[in-house]
Design an enzyme around this catalytic site. Structure first.
Site, PDB file in Angstrom:
ATOM      1  N   LYS A  82       0.813  -1.212   0.000  1.00 30.93           N
ATOM      2  CA  LYS A  82       0.000   0.000   0.000  1.00 30.93           C
ATOM      3  C   LYS A  82       0.846   1.262   0.000  1.00 30.93           C
ATOM      4  CE  LYS A  82      -4.075  -0.178   0.679  1.00 30.93           C
ATOM      5  NZ  LYS A  82      -5.251  -0.390  -0.214  1.00 30.93           N
ATOM      6  N   ASP A 124      -8.398   0.585   6.784  1.00 30.47           N
ATOM      7  CA  ASP A 124      -8.329  -0.587   7.659  1.00 30.47           C
ATOM      8  C   ASP A 124      -6.950  -0.684   8.277  1.00 30.47           C
ATOM      9  OD1 ASP A 124     -10.850  -1.752   7.359  1.00 30.47           O
ATOM     10  OD2 ASP A 124     -10.313  -2.481   5.380  1.00 30.47           O
TER      11      ASP A 124
END
Ligand SMILES: Cc1ncc(COP(=O)(O)O)c(C=O)c1O
Length: 400
Positions: A82, A124
């Site tokens: 990410k 998240d």
């Protein structure tokens, strides 16, 4: 638990493999955007391609011809792939807002202009960490929204990257709505990893950042082309960024793409079953916490609806089994978190179901490509599942 509870499988129409990568897909990720992202990201401090790790012993144990894993644990020291997307999205936003070049911003030559820009997102865990890191790297501010199920370990990791944290009740999708409302009122800019109607430019940048990983992978695999690519999905951004470049470059010679989700977070699977974007039907409670999304990103769907070959959802129990298997692989132990090991979990669930193997052509001749998308991003959870600390797994240098 019976096999039916372990795996659901939906096959895309085989004729899709003959379709060419067209304008609908190129507007999300194209060769041009891939090259641009790589040119920018490869100049960031600390950039190095992550390894593609060959695991012949594990392949033998599973009864397949080969298995390679793109290992994202050490990506920019942030613990997951990410880092590529969130930080690239932030940088593109800052360049757009200030009119300065990304190079100048990273070099600190635009500090006066970027210091008053605030970027924000819901997460998240891993995306928020990447956005916070990107903002800090560039000298901007970040505010990160966490829903109630995000673990304290993940909160600490994000705060450590310089973000202000806002906790909100409800699920991931609630936090997405809330951050959008607050940003509108306060003049912040949402850097989201998922798109919605009217909000596409930034999530496309985020996915273009991810595609750097796929380009590295395609170079690293050389002439040994995999037969299957198993890739885990939350909103589908990673899966689209992995499958898209293979489709664009290799067309019908691309590996058979299998999108893996937990039963409890099945939005991409449901979209495939219904042939159109459809919300997930699960509770979103899954050990694969980073995959707990209830709504597919429309931009990701643009690539996956024809580019993916199969969509599976699996029981949670396969994730700890996959993590443990990677940690204990005698030739090359690897540290992968709950969502990071989900691709291998998908392989385990498929191998346990003979008819599923048949339907996707998984057999002793298969050569698999997987993405360990995160390391132990929450060490406490990792220790609980694997029974050892990440630093005690003995990951070899090739795993770095
Ligand atoms: C470690 C990890 N793997 C996979 C995913 C899934 O990515 P996407 O939501 O783009 O499908 C995420 C998303 O946050 C993640 O953090």
């Amino acid at each position: 638990m019976g096999a039916a509870d372990d795996l659901r499988l939906h096959l895309n129409a085989p004729r899709n493999r003959g379709l060419t990568y067209g304008p609908a897909q190129s507007r999300v990720i194209s060769r041009e955007t891939r090259e641009q992202a790589r040119a920018v990201i490869s100049r960031w401090p600390g950039y190095a391609p992550t390894p593609l790790v060959d695991l012949p012993r594990l392949a033998r144990r599973l009864g397949v011809a080969g298995l390679r894993i793109k290992h994202e644990r050490h990506r920019f020291d942030l613990g997951s792939f990410k880092a590529l997307g969130g930080a690239y999205g932030v940088l593109r936003v800052l360049a757009r807002e200030t009119g300065r070049s990304m190079e100048d911003i990273i070099a600190g030559r635009s500090a006066d202009a970027v210091r008053d820009v605030t970027v924000c997102c819901a997460t998240d865990g891993n995306h928020g960490r990447a956005v916070a890191w990107g903002a800090t790297l560039a000298g901007a501010r970040s505010v990160i929204y966490l829903h109630e199920h995000v673990s304290p370990g993940r909160e600490e990791a994000i705060a450590a990257r310089g973000a202000r944290i806002v906790r909100v009740p409800g699920t991931y999708d609630d936090s997405v709505r809330m951050v959008a409302e607050d940003a509108r009122r306060r003049g912040w800019i949402v850097v989201s990893d998922t798109s919605w109607p009217g909000y596409e430019e930034i999530p496309a940048w985020v996915m273009q950042g991810y595609s750097v990983m796929t380009d590295e992978m395609m170079e690293q695999m050389g002439d040994r082309h995999p037969t299957h690519l198993f890739v885990q999905a939350g909103v589908g951004g990673l899966a689209a960024a992995a499958i898209g470049p293979f489709w664009e470059d290799l067309g019908s010679r691309r590996p058979f793409g299998v999108v893996v989700e937990p039963h409890a977070a099945d939005c991409v699977y449901q979209s495939a079953v219904h042939g159109a974007l459809t919300d997930g039907t699960g509770s979103l409670e899954t050990v694969m916490a980073c995959l707990a999304a209830g709504r597919t990103s429309p931009l990701a769907w643009e690539i996956l609806r024809e580019g993916a070959d199969a969509f599976i959802t699996i029981a949670d129990r396969f994730a700890p089994a996959a993590m443990t298997m990677l940690a204990r692989d005698a030739s090359m132990p690897l540290v992968a978190g709950e969502s990071g090991a989900a691709g291998l979990a998908g392989v385990l669930a498929t191998l346990a179901d003979a008819s599923a193997c048949d339907r996707i052509g998984l057999d002793a001749g298969s050569d698999l490509l997987l993405i360990a998308s995160e390391g132990a991003t929450d060490p406490a959870i990792y220790i609980r599942i694997v029974g050892a600390r990440p630093e005690d797994i003995g990951e070899a240098a090739a795993g770095r």
